[in-house]
Design a protein around this motif. Sequence first.
Motif, mmCIF file in Angstrom:
data_model
loop_
_atom_site.group_PDB
_atom_site.id
_atom_site.type_symbol
_atom_site.label_atom_id
_atom_site.label_comp_id
_atom_site.label_asym_id
_atom_site.label_seq_id
_atom_site.Cartn_x
_atom_site.Cartn_y
_atom_site.Cartn_z
ATOM 1 N N ASN A 123 33.037 4.607 -41.808
ATOM 2 C CA ASN A 123 33.461 3.395 -41.117
ATOM 3 C C ASN A 123 32.263 2.639 -40.530
ATOM 4 O O ASN A 123 31.876 2.841 -39.374
ATOM 5 C CB ASN A 123 34.458 3.767 -40.005
ATOM 6 C CG ASN A 123 35.153 2.553 -39.433
ATOM 7 O OD1 ASN A 123 34.637 1.431 -39.521
ATOM 8 N ND2 ASN A 123 36.310 2.776 -38.839
ATOM 9 N N GLU A 181 31.984 -0.513 -39.835
ATOM 10 C CA GLU A 181 32.322 -1.476 -38.777
ATOM 11 C C GLU A 181 32.345 -0.789 -37.414
ATOM 12 O O GLU A 181 31.848 -1.308 -36.422
ATOM 13 C CB GLU A 181 33.690 -2.133 -39.057
ATOM 14 C CG GLU A 181 33.667 -3.111 -40.233
ATOM 15 C CD GLU A 181 32.387 -3.951 -40.267
ATOM 16 O OE1 GLU A 181 32.076 -4.608 -39.248
ATOM 17 O OE2 GLU A 181 31.689 -3.941 -41.302
ATOM 18 N N HIS A 182 32.936 0.391 -37.398
ATOM 19 C CA HIS A 182 33.004 1.156 -36.151
ATOM 20 C C HIS A 182 31.608 1.474 -35.615
ATOM 21 O O HIS A 182 31.311 1.295 -34.437
ATOM 22 C CB HIS A 182 33.799 2.450 -36.400
ATOM 23 C CG HIS A 182 33.936 3.315 -35.184
ATOM 24 N ND1 HIS A 182 34.055 4.688 -35.250
ATOM 25 C CD2 HIS A 182 33.954 3.012 -33.863
ATOM 26 C CE1 HIS A 182 34.138 5.177 -34.026
ATOM 27 N NE2 HIS A 182 34.079 4.189 -33.164
ATOM 28 N N LYS A 224 28.834 -0.107 -36.315
ATOM 29 C CA LYS A 224 28.139 -1.336 -35.893
ATOM 30 C C LYS A 224 28.647 -1.815 -34.536
ATOM 31 O O LYS A 224 27.885 -2.313 -33.712
ATOM 32 C CB LYS A 224 28.321 -2.438 -36.944
ATOM 33 C CG LYS A 224 27.538 -2.150 -38.210
ATOM 34 C CD LYS A 224 27.525 -3.328 -39.159
ATOM 35 C CE LYS A 224 26.624 -2.967 -40.340
ATOM 36 N NZ LYS A 224 25.912 -4.090 -40.885
ATOM 37 N N GLU A 225 29.947 -1.667 -34.345
ATOM 38 C CA GLU A 225 30.520 -2.073 -33.065
ATOM 39 C C GLU A 225 29.882 -1.239 -31.946
ATOM 40 O O GLU A 225 29.466 -1.766 -30.912
ATOM 41 C CB GLU A 225 32.043 -1.865 -33.113
ATOM 42 C CG GLU A 225 32.826 -2.597 -32.021
ATOM 43 C CD GLU A 225 32.778 -1.900 -30.665
ATOM 44 O OE1 GLU A 225 32.699 -2.612 -29.643
ATOM 45 O OE2 GLU A 225 32.808 -0.652 -30.626
ATOM 46 N N ASP A 269 20.032 -4.096 -38.966
ATOM 47 C CA ASP A 269 20.599 -4.966 -37.934
ATOM 48 C C ASP A 269 19.637 -5.230 -36.780
ATOM 49 O O ASP A 269 20.038 -5.724 -35.717
ATOM 50 C CB ASP A 269 21.902 -4.358 -37.399
ATOM 51 C CG ASP A 269 23.052 -4.594 -38.375
ATOM 52 O OD1 ASP A 269 22.939 -5.518 -39.204
ATOM 53 O OD2 ASP A 269 24.051 -3.861 -38.310
ATOM 54 N N SER A 325 26.194 -2.136 -31.431
ATOM 55 C CA SER A 325 25.930 -3.539 -31.049
ATOM 56 C C SER A 325 25.720 -3.650 -29.529
ATOM 57 O O SER A 325 24.959 -4.487 -29.065
ATOM 58 C CB SER A 325 27.099 -4.423 -31.486
ATOM 59 O OG SER A 325 28.258 -4.087 -30.745
#
Lengths: 222, 310
Positions: free
Chosen positions: B32, B34-35, B37-38, B74, B41
């Motif tokens: 996952n 997205e998880h 990266k969240e 990122d 972040s």
Amino acid sequence: MIVADRKSLDEILWMVSDCNKILIAGCKGCVTVCNVGGMKEVGILASALKIARKKEGKPLEVDEKTLERQCDPEYVEQIRDIYDDYDAVVSMACGVGPQFLSEAYPSQRFFPAVNTTFFGGATEHGIWEERCAGCGTCIIHYYDGMCPIARCSKSIQHGPCGGSARGKCEINAELDCIWDMIVKKKMEQGRLDDLLMVKAAKDWRTARDGGPRKSIREELTK
Amino acid sequence: MSELKSGSNLEKVLKAGHFAFTGECGPPQGANVEHLKEKYSHLKGMVDAVNVTDNQTAVVRMSSWAASTLMVQDGLEPNFQMVCRDRNRLAMMGDILGVHAMGIRNMLCLSGDHQQFGNHPESKNVYDIDSMQLIALVKKMRDEGKFMNDKDIDVPPKLFIGAASNPFADPYEFRVYRLANKIEAGADFIQTQCIYNMDKFRDFMKKAVDMGLHEKAYILAGVTPMKSVGMARYMSKSVPGMDVPDEIINRLKGAGKGKVAEEGIKFALEQIEEFKEMEGVAGVHLMAIEWEHKVPEIAERAGVLPRPVV
Ligand code: SF4
Ligand code: SF4
């Protein structure tokens, strides 16, 4: 010595489920000393198997024979005259036994009745503990005769790891942290400096990692 | 400034004499992205580097190098963690080259929790080499440009080498020597286990300073804010080598309903203030476990923002 534990009766019953007549072969070596595969234990297993099979309505004929040793071709011969009389032979020796038997008698089937666990000894009556992992290059002179390879859960050569607490290993509060013992002994003897150098990575070729091992003593082979 | 060993941001910040502030992020138990990266972040711009754990507590997760690579893409700086539990020396050296190729410049060398703690206790434990030998290996690869077998490396990996230190494991008297040993082996920086017993840590640091260890490596003090009384109790009882004094548990209890987490943060902030002044401490490693979104607030209140740009 080599230490072993008896397999469960159910597992052994499963192995011999298609047999009508078996031989249980004990060993007078290590497994006799650790009370798992000597004459007495052979008798106990034989009765247990017979009783269980009788209950199932499929009686099993069981003969007993305890060899001098099963890790020696000379003594393996002790069943030469009878090995073929059975549907299978259940060995109560360490893992070496069934293999030496199997090599000597290719037409017969051999099953293990024990789980071979480690090289160790009895620390109390009825309690055995591991001491050596047979790594093939002994290094315990660095550690005053204590082996971190066999006795540290991570086999580290620079311990104790960050999980050592109150003299116990991080994986089990019942298990001594061997590194705690090594460090304390060095401190008591005022020789802590022995531990303050970085040891080269171990060469595992002499352990099982280098493939099955063989030891040849020229003077004896002639 | 002498020549940089790796050129990582963390190395530059420390070399320039700033009080370092590092964070931590555990990769997800899945792919996952997205998880992940969240989670990270929240750390952007708040810390100098982010530790990326390697199958932490022996629970399978997205690999540390992959998560670290995503971070690099990122614009965050990872501190790639590697444990000795899961890889032999071939896999280790391959990954060390690989992470350098992906732009990773910090690496933390650890023994790793025994697999019995995790979700695949049936697995074989590798421990081909231990954390001390891993530190020495990364140093050899970097400084001598050689593999463990002494053969030349075609473009050696340049990594800033980290190691962990747990002042609270036993035997206590030996802990500072073990730290010295890791520095001797090649550690450039040290991140300690979460500190709760401040008395013991003060004593530990004094010993380290007396031995001059702070002049040979940068020592970052580990801080994990307590979220609840339950967490404090769990850490005290069930995490081996963790020292949580009763007074901390009582302090959290005394905070009253709904205010425990704030009390936990307050204690962490007090610690950070003290570490800023403590001789030999070069920074703080904040392990806000599954609390990444709190890091900006903690960093702000700790007065460590903005992070230096060097
Ligand atoms: S170092 Fe190797 S040979 Fe020596 S006791 Fe330990 S495991 Fe056995
Ligand atoms: S606690 Fe001790 S025995 Fe257990 S893994 Fe760590 S150093 Fe080895």
